[in-house]
Motif scaffolding. Sequence first.
Motif, PDB file in Angstrom:
ATOM      1  N   GLN A  13       0.603  -1.108  -0.002  1.00  0.00           N
ATOM      2  CA  GLN A  13      -0.062  -0.233   0.238  1.00  0.00           C
ATOM      3  C   GLN A  13       0.723   1.349  -0.022  1.00  0.00           C
ATOM      4  OE1 GLN A  13      -3.487  -0.197  -0.195  1.00  0.00           O
ATOM      5  NE2 GLN A  13      -3.169   2.062  -0.634  1.00  0.00           N
ATOM      6  N   LYS A  14       2.025   1.354   0.836  1.00  0.00           N
ATOM      7  CA  LYS A  14       3.069   2.565   0.767  1.00  0.00           C
ATOM      8  C   LYS A  14       3.478   2.490  -0.758  1.00  0.00           C
ATOM      9  CE  LYS A  14       4.587   1.874   5.596  1.00  0.00           C
ATOM     10  NZ  LYS A  14       5.706   1.734   6.278  1.00  0.00           N
ATOM     11  N   LEU A  15       3.566   1.612  -1.400  1.00  0.00           N
ATOM     12  CA  LEU A  15       4.280   1.619  -2.996  1.00  0.00           C
ATOM     13  C   LEU A  15       2.959   2.285  -3.699  1.00  0.00           C
ATOM     14  CD1 LEU A  15       6.115  -1.861  -3.160  1.00  0.00           C
ATOM     15  CD2 LEU A  15       6.988   0.302  -3.465  1.00  0.00           C
ATOM     16  N   ILE A  16       1.789   1.906  -3.409  1.00  0.00           N
ATOM     17  CA  ILE A  16       0.719   2.498  -4.263  1.00  0.00           C
ATOM     18  C   ILE A  16       0.441   4.018  -3.899  1.00  0.00           C
ATOM     19  CG2 ILE A  16      -1.896   2.095  -4.599  1.00  0.00           C
ATOM     20  CD1 ILE A  16      -1.322  -0.751  -4.380  1.00  0.00           C
ATOM     21  N   SER A  35      12.825   6.762  -7.201  1.00  0.00           N
ATOM     22  CA  SER A  35      12.021   7.815  -6.518  1.00  0.00           C
ATOM     23  C   SER A  35      10.810   7.076  -5.863  1.00  0.00           C
ATOM     24  CB  SER A  35      11.653   8.841  -7.457  1.00  0.00           C
ATOM     25  OG  SER A  35      10.901   8.290  -8.495  1.00  0.00           O
ATOM     26  N   ILE A  36      10.203   6.178  -6.299  1.00  0.00           N
ATOM     27  CA  ILE A  36       9.003   5.535  -5.761  1.00  0.00           C
ATOM     28  C   ILE A  36       9.460   4.818  -4.380  1.00  0.00           C
ATOM     29  CG2 ILE A  36       7.076   3.688  -5.809  1.00  0.00           C
ATOM     30  CD1 ILE A  36       7.273   4.012  -9.025  1.00  0.00           C
ATOM     31  N   LEU A  37      10.509   4.105  -4.300  1.00  0.00           N
ATOM     32  CA  LEU A  37      11.121   3.407  -3.508  1.00  0.00           C
ATOM     33  C   LEU A  37      11.505   4.312  -2.209  1.00  0.00           C
ATOM     34  CD1 LEU A  37      13.483   0.849  -4.860  1.00  0.00           C
ATOM     35  CD2 LEU A  37      11.094   0.449  -4.020  1.00  0.00           C
ATOM     36  N   GLU A  38      12.104   5.654  -2.537  1.00  0.00           N
ATOM     37  CA  GLU A  38      12.338   6.703  -1.511  1.00  0.00           C
ATOM     38  C   GLU A  38      11.158   7.217  -0.836  1.00  0.00           C
ATOM     39  OE1 GLU A  38      14.652  10.861  -1.404  1.00  0.00           O
ATOM     40  OE2 GLU A  38      15.038   9.765  -3.324  1.00  0.00           O
ATOM     41  N   ALA A  39       9.871   7.700  -1.802  1.00  0.00           N
ATOM     42  CA  ALA A  39       8.957   8.244  -1.152  1.00  0.00           C
ATOM     43  C   ALA A  39       8.011   7.160  -0.459  1.00  0.00           C
ATOM     44  CB  ALA A  39       8.102   8.686  -2.324  1.00  0.00           C
ATOM     45  N   ALA A  40       8.000   5.816  -0.838  1.00  0.00           N
ATOM     46  CA  ALA A  40       7.524   5.023   0.030  1.00  0.00           C
ATOM     47  C   ALA A  40       8.314   4.192   1.139  1.00  0.00           C
ATOM     48  CB  ALA A  40       7.067   3.787  -1.104  1.00  0.00           C
ATOM     49  N   GLY A  41       9.495   4.679   1.174  1.00  0.00           N
ATOM     50  CA  GLY A  41      10.283   4.072   2.489  1.00  0.00           C
ATOM     51  C   GLY A  41      10.417   2.568   2.300  1.00  0.00           C
ATOM     52  N   VAL A  42      10.237   1.693   1.097  1.00  0.00           N
ATOM     53  CA  VAL A  42      10.185   0.567   0.876  1.00  0.00           C
ATOM     54  C   VAL A  42      11.699   0.063   0.259  1.00  0.00           C
ATOM     55  CG1 VAL A  42       8.935  -1.152  -0.047  1.00  0.00           C
ATOM     56  CG2 VAL A  42       7.857   0.355   0.997  1.00  0.00           C
ATOM     57  N   SER A  43      11.977  -1.022   0.685  1.00  0.00           N
ATOM     58  CA  SER A  43      13.158  -1.519  -0.029  1.00  0.00           C
ATOM     59  C   SER A  43      12.910  -2.196  -1.741  1.00  0.00           C
ATOM     60  CB  SER A  43      13.804  -2.801   0.536  1.00  0.00           C
ATOM     61  OG  SER A  43      12.772  -4.060   0.594  1.00  0.00           O
ATOM     62  N   HIS A  50       6.122  -7.621  -4.721  1.00  0.00           N
ATOM     63  CA  HIS A  50       4.567  -7.324  -4.866  1.00  0.00           C
ATOM     64  C   HIS A  50       4.528  -6.840  -6.448  1.00  0.00           C
ATOM     65  CE1 HIS A  50       3.831  -6.667  -0.674  1.00  0.00           C
ATOM     66  NE2 HIS A  50       4.532  -5.932  -0.446  1.00  0.00           N
ATOM     67  N   PHE A  51       5.426  -6.353  -7.153  1.00  0.00           N
ATOM     68  CA  PHE A  51       5.160  -5.968  -8.464  1.00  0.00           C
ATOM     69  C   PHE A  51       6.302  -6.580  -9.396  1.00  0.00           C
ATOM     70  CE2 PHE A  51       3.151  -2.896  -5.451  1.00  0.00           C
ATOM     71  CZ  PHE A  51       1.752  -2.964  -5.981  1.00  0.00           C
ATOM     72  N   LYS A  52       5.788  -6.864 -10.700  1.00  0.00           N
ATOM     73  CA  LYS A  52       6.888  -7.103 -11.690  1.00  0.00           C
ATOM     74  C   LYS A  52       7.598  -5.911 -12.449  1.00  0.00           C
ATOM     75  CE  LYS A  52       3.573  -9.356 -13.925  1.00  0.00           C
ATOM     76  NZ  LYS A  52       2.663  -9.988 -14.945  1.00  0.00           N
ATOM     77  N   SER A  53       6.993  -4.918 -12.255  1.00  0.00           N
ATOM     78  CA  SER A  53       7.627  -3.395 -13.157  1.00  0.00           C
ATOM     79  C   SER A  53       6.818  -2.316 -12.582  1.00  0.00           C
ATOM     80  CB  SER A  53       7.221  -3.814 -14.433  1.00  0.00           C
ATOM     81  OG  SER A  53       5.948  -3.608 -14.728  1.00  0.00           O
ATOM     82  N   LYS A  54       7.527  -1.229 -12.882  1.00  0.00           N
ATOM     83  CA  LYS A  54       6.645  -0.051 -12.579  1.00  0.00           C
ATOM     84  C   LYS A  54       5.584   0.084 -13.452  1.00  0.00           C
ATOM     85  CE  LYS A  54       7.884   4.093 -14.702  1.00  0.00           C
ATOM     86  NZ  LYS A  54       8.589   5.294 -14.833  1.00  0.00           N
ATOM     87  N   ALA A  61      -2.006   1.201  -8.976  1.00  0.00           N
ATOM     88  CA  ALA A  61      -2.238   2.560  -8.556  1.00  0.00           C
ATOM     89  C   ALA A  61      -3.367   3.163  -9.103  1.00  0.00           C
ATOM     90  CB  ALA A  61      -1.273   3.552  -8.892  1.00  0.00           C
ATOM     91  N   LEU A  62      -3.758   2.748 -10.476  1.00  0.00           N
ATOM     92  CA  LEU A  62      -4.758   3.209 -11.255  1.00  0.00           C
ATOM     93  C   LEU A  62      -6.076   2.695 -10.338  1.00  0.00           C
ATOM     94  CD1 LEU A  62      -3.905   3.144 -15.018  1.00  0.00           C
ATOM     95  CD2 LEU A  62      -4.509   5.172 -13.735  1.00  0.00           C
ATOM     96  N   ASP A  63      -6.212   1.109 -10.090  1.00  0.00           N
ATOM     97  CA  ASP A  63      -7.272   0.499  -9.400  1.00  0.00           C
ATOM     98  C   ASP A  63      -7.519   1.213  -8.173  1.00  0.00           C
ATOM     99  OD1 ASP A  63      -7.580  -1.121 -11.809  1.00  0.00           O
ATOM    100  OD2 ASP A  63      -6.421  -2.727 -10.873  1.00  0.00           O
ATOM    101  N   SER A  64      -6.487   1.567  -7.589  1.00  0.00           N
ATOM    102  CA  SER A  64      -6.655   2.104  -6.099  1.00  0.00           C
ATOM    103  C   SER A  64      -7.385   3.345  -6.182  1.00  0.00           C
ATOM    104  CB  SER A  64      -5.357   2.195  -5.457  1.00  0.00           C
ATOM    105  OG  SER A  64      -5.652   2.612  -4.203  1.00  0.00           O
ATOM    106  N   MET A  65      -6.818   4.181  -7.335  1.00  0.00           N
ATOM    107  CA  MET A  65      -7.414   5.660  -7.321  1.00  0.00           C
ATOM    108  C   MET A  65      -8.617   5.644  -7.768  1.00  0.00           C
ATOM    109  SD  MET A  65      -4.373   7.883  -9.147  1.00  0.00           S
ATOM    110  CE  MET A  65      -4.180   6.929 -10.616  1.00  0.00           C
ATOM    111  N   THR A  66      -9.139   4.597  -8.907  1.00  0.00           N
ATOM    112  CA  THR A  66     -10.617   4.435  -9.196  1.00  0.00           C
ATOM    113  C   THR A  66     -11.603   4.105  -8.198  1.00  0.00           C
ATOM    114  OG1 THR A  66      -9.802   3.735 -11.525  1.00  0.00           O
ATOM    115  CG2 THR A  66     -12.091   3.169 -10.759  1.00  0.00           C
ATOM    116  N   ASP A  67     -10.901   3.249  -7.254  1.00  0.00           N
ATOM    117  CA  ASP A  67     -12.020   2.855  -6.184  1.00  0.00           C
ATOM    118  C   ASP A  67     -11.990   3.983  -5.215  1.00  0.00           C
ATOM    119  OD1 ASP A  67     -12.083   0.058  -7.104  1.00  0.00           O
ATOM    120  OD2 ASP A  67     -10.310  -0.439  -5.850  1.00  0.00           O
ATOM    121  N   ALA A  68     -10.721   4.840  -5.062  1.00  0.00           N
ATOM    122  CA  ALA A  68     -11.074   5.909  -4.022  1.00  0.00           C
ATOM    123  C   ALA A  68     -12.027   7.056  -4.523  1.00  0.00           C
ATOM    124  CB  ALA A  68      -9.728   6.329  -3.909  1.00  0.00           C
TER     125      ALA A  68
END
Length: 199
Positions: A13-16, A35-43, A50-54, A61-68
Amino acid sequence: MPTTTDATSGSRQKLIDATIELMSSRGFEAMGINSILEAAGVSKSNFYYHFKSKEDLCLAALDSMTDAFFCMSDPVLLNKSLSPRKRLEKFLKGMAEMIESECCNKGCPFVNLAAETSDFVPAFRERISQYFDRYQQRLADVIQEGIQEGEFRADVSPRLAAQVLLASMNGTIVLAKVHKRPQVMKENIKSFLAMLSVK
């Protein structure tokens, strides 16, 4: 004490969340994995757990934004205790307030991603198209109700009016961002409702 499952779920969820923030402010191309890793604080290892690629992360993230978005908009647009005009006005004013609260510094991540990637990442184009179709239908349903109840003009197509409103809203977000003037959002909302209303 959090379990391993809790920790990995939290990092996902932090990555998303970080991706949504960066897509809104920087766009897809300028948003590297580091930059995503830095912003999320994730290795990085957690990222690839969790993910194969950016691109894969951006789809999540698009699915999460749509739901929100629909969790935010549906309680207003589907609220039958309000008249159709009141529902549409309340929804649009809420959008204007959100843009103003962000000081016009962010664009719509759906629009940003569509402009950058729709020609070379078909999965993004398809997901964004589904979002806008659903969004347009929500607006069209409210406009249709307003016509039936005599609040809106009967000589307009709900589908086309919703399409114009959707295009206008996204163009207005660009203008508000470029001019750093949230008032343009309020002006355009007022103008659209005036054009739609029965004289």
